[in-house]
Scaffold this motif. Structure first.
Motif, PDB file in Angstrom:
ATOM      1  N   ALA A  92       3.718  10.903  -5.147  1.00  0.00           N
ATOM      2  CA  ALA A  92       3.753   9.464  -4.874  1.00  0.00           C
ATOM      3  C   ALA A  92       5.181   8.937  -4.961  1.00  0.00           C
ATOM      4  CB  ALA A  92       2.852   8.727  -5.849  1.00  0.00           C
ATOM      5  N   ASP A  93       5.963   9.402  -5.956  1.00  0.00           N
ATOM      6  CA  ASP A  93       7.344   8.943  -6.085  1.00  0.00           C
ATOM      7  C   ASP A  93       8.162   9.335  -4.866  1.00  0.00           C
ATOM      8  OD1 ASP A  93       6.773   7.878  -8.552  1.00  0.00           O
ATOM      9  OD2 ASP A  93       7.484   9.634  -9.663  1.00  0.00           O
ATOM     10  N   THR A  94       7.942  10.563  -4.403  1.00  0.00           N
ATOM     11  CA  THR A  94       8.664  11.044  -3.221  1.00  0.00           C
ATOM     12  C   THR A  94       8.303  10.193  -2.016  1.00  0.00           C
ATOM     13  OG1 THR A  94       8.579  13.275  -4.117  1.00  0.00           O
ATOM     14  CG2 THR A  94       9.107  13.064  -1.794  1.00  0.00           C
ATOM     15  N   ARG A  95       7.023   9.896  -1.869  1.00  0.00           N
ATOM     16  CA  ARG A  95       6.586   9.099  -0.722  1.00  0.00           C
ATOM     17  C   ARG A  95       7.160   7.687  -0.797  1.00  0.00           C
ATOM     18  NH1 ARG A  95       0.561   9.210   1.234  1.00  0.00           N
ATOM     19  NH2 ARG A  95       1.308  11.205   1.987  1.00  0.00           N
ATOM     20  N   ASP A  96       7.140   7.069  -1.972  1.00  0.00           N
ATOM     21  CA  ASP A  96       7.693   5.725  -2.115  1.00  0.00           C
ATOM     22  C   ASP A  96       9.171   5.703  -1.773  1.00  0.00           C
ATOM     23  OD1 ASP A  96       5.293   4.551  -2.794  1.00  0.00           O
ATOM     24  OD2 ASP A  96       5.665   4.648  -4.956  1.00  0.00           O
ATOM     25  N   ASP A  97       9.918   6.688  -2.275  1.00  0.00           N
ATOM     26  CA  ASP A  97      11.341   6.763  -1.956  1.00  0.00           C
ATOM     27  C   ASP A  97      11.550   6.966  -0.459  1.00  0.00           C
ATOM     28  OD1 ASP A  97      11.947   6.483  -4.622  1.00  0.00           O
ATOM     29  OD2 ASP A  97      12.256   8.634  -4.964  1.00  0.00           O
ATOM     30  N   TYR A  98      10.734   7.825   0.116  1.00  0.00           N
ATOM     31  CA  TYR A  98      10.856   8.084   1.553  1.00  0.00           C
ATOM     32  C   TYR A  98      10.569   6.821   2.356  1.00  0.00           C
ATOM     33  CZ  TYR A  98      10.151   9.812   6.215  1.00  0.00           C
ATOM     34  OH  TYR A  98      10.238   9.975   7.569  1.00  0.00           O
ATOM     35  N   LEU A  99       9.516   6.105   1.983  1.00  0.00           N
ATOM     36  CA  LEU A  99       9.184   4.879   2.708  1.00  0.00           C
ATOM     37  C   LEU A  99      10.278   3.832   2.579  1.00  0.00           C
ATOM     38  CD1 LEU A  99       5.358   4.615   1.980  1.00  0.00           C
ATOM     39  CD2 LEU A  99       6.478   5.294   4.116  1.00  0.00           C
TER      40      LEU A  99
END
Length: 190
Positions: A92-99
């Motif tokens: 989830a952290d990776t996805r949030d940063d990516y977004l």
């Protein structure tokens, strides 16, 4: 006629310039050890710059002059695949940063184009599945490659309209077609 200009000689190409520099250095080496060493360094620098320029711009320019619609020979969907890969990353952290990074990079026009392209991909999915099945690809492999479950692929194959039964274009016509299809095939009158 007095207005006619003599034909212009063709402009030298980057490859010809590169060859000229290499030949000139071999034909006229600098005198003495230090001068020839500096000359060799400069020749390598100039030829390296020409090669880097050719790698960066040269090939696309040649393609563009010949009318190639894709002068860089890149896949037009590479950027979309990169976005999909970034979004599919674990965590989830990776996805949030990516977004967050993606939001900084994309414009409203970019998002609109991607949204419409996504809708088009969803609408074309059954047709792509039917075409791959017609080519002999098995449903489990289609499911694996397209990212759907095997049962969903089988469902799409079962719902394939027969000749003359193609769904119409508007959303209301497609809903009407789907109701009639269910009624004929399942006895479902919803």
């Amino acid at each position: 006629m007095p207005d006619e200009q003599p034909p212009r000689p063709a402009e030298p190409t980057l490859a010809e310039f590169r060859e000229f520099v290499l030949n000139a250095a071999q034909e006229r080496p600098g005198p003495g050890f230090w001068q020839s060493m500096y000359q060799d360094h400069y020749v390598r620098t100039v030829v390296g710059a020409a090669d880097a320029y050719a790698d960066h711009v040269g090939a696309p320019a040649v393609h563009a002059r010949t009318g190639d619609p894709n002068p860089t020979d890149t896949d037009p969907l590479d950027a979309v695949r990169d976005i999909a890969a970034g979004y599919a990353a674990d965590g989830a952290d990776t996805r949030d940063d990516y977004l967050d990074r993606l939001a900084d990079e994309l414009t409203l026009d970019d998002v609109r184009a991607l949204r419409i392209a996504g809708e088009a991909a969803v609408a074309a999915t059954p047709r792509v599945i039917w075409a791959e099945s017609d080519r002999g690809k098995k449903p489990p492999r289609i499911a694996d490659e397209i990212g759907l479950t095997v049962s969903r692929v089988y469902q799409i194959l079962r719902e394939r309209p027969t000749a003359g039964e193609q769904p119409a274009g508007t959303a209301e016509e497609r809903r009407r077609w789907a109701r009639e299809y269910r009624k004929r095939h399942n006895g479902d009158a919803q």
